[in-house]
Design an enzyme around this catalytic site. Structure first.
Site, PDB file in Angstrom:
ATOM      1  N   SER A  14      34.344 -29.660  -1.256  1.00  0.00           N
ATOM      2  CA  SER A  14      35.101 -29.523  -0.014  1.00  0.00           C
ATOM      3  C   SER A  14      34.607 -28.307   0.760  1.00  0.00           C
ATOM      4  O   SER A  14      33.425 -27.951   0.697  1.00  0.00           O
ATOM      5  CB  SER A  14      36.597 -29.434  -0.333  1.00  0.00           C
ATOM      6  OG  SER A  14      36.855 -28.346  -1.215  1.00  0.00           O
ATOM      7  N   ASP A 197      39.944 -15.685   4.642  1.00  0.00           N
ATOM      8  CA  ASP A 197      41.161 -16.217   5.246  1.00  0.00           C
ATOM      9  C   ASP A 197      42.245 -16.506   4.206  1.00  0.00           C
ATOM     10  O   ASP A 197      43.176 -17.248   4.480  1.00  0.00           O
ATOM     11  CB  ASP A 197      40.844 -17.504   6.015  1.00  0.00           C
ATOM     12  CG  ASP A 197      40.132 -18.541   5.137  1.00  0.00           C
ATOM     13  OD1 ASP A 197      39.991 -18.302   3.919  1.00  0.00           O
ATOM     14  OD2 ASP A 197      39.714 -19.581   5.667  1.00  0.00           O
ATOM     15  N   HIS A 200      38.896 -19.194   1.573  1.00  0.00           N
ATOM     16  CA  HIS A 200      37.444 -19.334   1.477  1.00  0.00           C
ATOM     17  C   HIS A 200      36.790 -17.992   1.157  1.00  0.00           C
ATOM     18  O   HIS A 200      37.267 -16.946   1.587  1.00  0.00           O
ATOM     19  CB  HIS A 200      36.889 -19.910   2.778  1.00  0.00           C
ATOM     20  CG  HIS A 200      37.477 -21.246   3.114  1.00  0.00           C
ATOM     21  ND1 HIS A 200      38.506 -21.392   4.026  1.00  0.00           N
ATOM     22  CD2 HIS A 200      37.199 -22.482   2.622  1.00  0.00           C
ATOM     23  CE1 HIS A 200      38.832 -22.669   4.101  1.00  0.00           C
ATOM     24  NE2 HIS A 200      38.063 -23.352   3.257  1.00  0.00           N
TER      25      HIS A 200
END
Length: 279
Positions: A14, A197, A200
């Protein structure tokens, strides 16, 4: 295609994978480290690290595209596939029924299907599963309050459950794994240094990912070894066209150097800062 066919190292997952080339990410570091490494001296060119990352994806979507991304009749089979799914799967269900949440039992079966498909590609295809890392819940909640996202349940307790399930599955089906949930939390102040964030990886977080991957590759009993220091270097011979050394009589061979990165591996540190080169 440029030049001869190269061995393939595929990063599949992802947004943790999709963004691994950004901000000195872990995918970019691996691509740099392996840029001159070959599997068999004089028989194969260096490994290509291929990015197959899809922001927002879960294991359910991954299962649906396995035949497209990893076709069984492909002329070149990957030498190594690193798989990451779990962060989006582990999110709590959205009241609307939308969103990436996948119940834990289904997540386990999806990861089992991914492993089974990859194993069927070739006897020489190696697999590493990366487990779900922790998150900075405070930063995520702040993003929600700022209106960046709709209601989102993403907690370390859920991340831990999916991480442990991934590791347990890997032990069951004999797939090599990296426990990112534990590895990231070994670093002091990990919540504030390892993410951009809250989710990530930052450059600091990416270094941890690379160190854990290299540790697994170094310890794996694979023939041939896929650890970068065990692999021969392409075009490693000395050349009079290399940069002249300080003595003015010899040249400096840069073929074993990596650029820009600071990687802790095998109890040694390779420090590459700006345009300086150190072996």
């Amino acid at each position: 295609m440029v030049g001869p066919t190269r061995p393939e190292f595929v990063l599949f997952g992802s947004s943790i994978v999709q963004m691994s080339y950004d901000r000195r990410g872990w995918g970019a570091i691996l691509a740099d480290i392996y840029s001159r490494r070959v599997l068999f001296l004089s028989l194969s060119p260096p490994a290509d690290i291929l990015l197959r990352g899809y922001l927002g994806w879960n294991s359910r979507r991954a299962v649906n595209v396995l035949d497209q991304i990893f076709p069984k009749d492909a002329a070149v089979k990957p030498s190594l596939v690193m798989v990451y799914f779990g962060g989006n799967d582990s999110m709590g269900p959205h009241p609307s029924g939308l969103g990436p949440h996948v119940p834990l039992p289904e997540y386990i079966e999806n990861m089992r299907k991914i492993a089974s498909h990859l194993k069927s590609l070739s006897d020489s295809t190696r697999i590493i599963f990366l487990s779900c890392p922790p998150v900075n819940e405070a930063v995520i909640n702040e993003n929600i309050r700022s209106g960046s996202f709709s209601e989102m349940i993403r907690t370390n307790e859920l991340c831990k459950q999916y991480s442990e399930a991934c590791i347990k599955l890997c032990q069951e089906i004999n797939v090599t794994s990296v426990d990112l949930f534990t590895a990231v939390q070994r670093k002091d102040d990990w919540m504030n240094t390892c993410f951009i964030d809250g989710i990530h990886f930052s450059a600091e977080g990416s270094k941890i990912v690379v160190e854990e991957i290299l540790k697994v590759l170094r310890e794996a009993d694979w023939k041939p070894s896929l650890h970068w220091k065990s692999m021969p270097i392409e075009f490693s011979e000395d050349s009079p066209y290399d940069i002249a050394a300080a003595d003015g009589k010899t040249t400096f061979n840069p073929s074993s150097s990596t650029f820009y990165w600071e990687i802790q591996d095998d109890d040694t540190t390779t420090n590459i800062i700006n345009l300086c080169i150190k072996t």
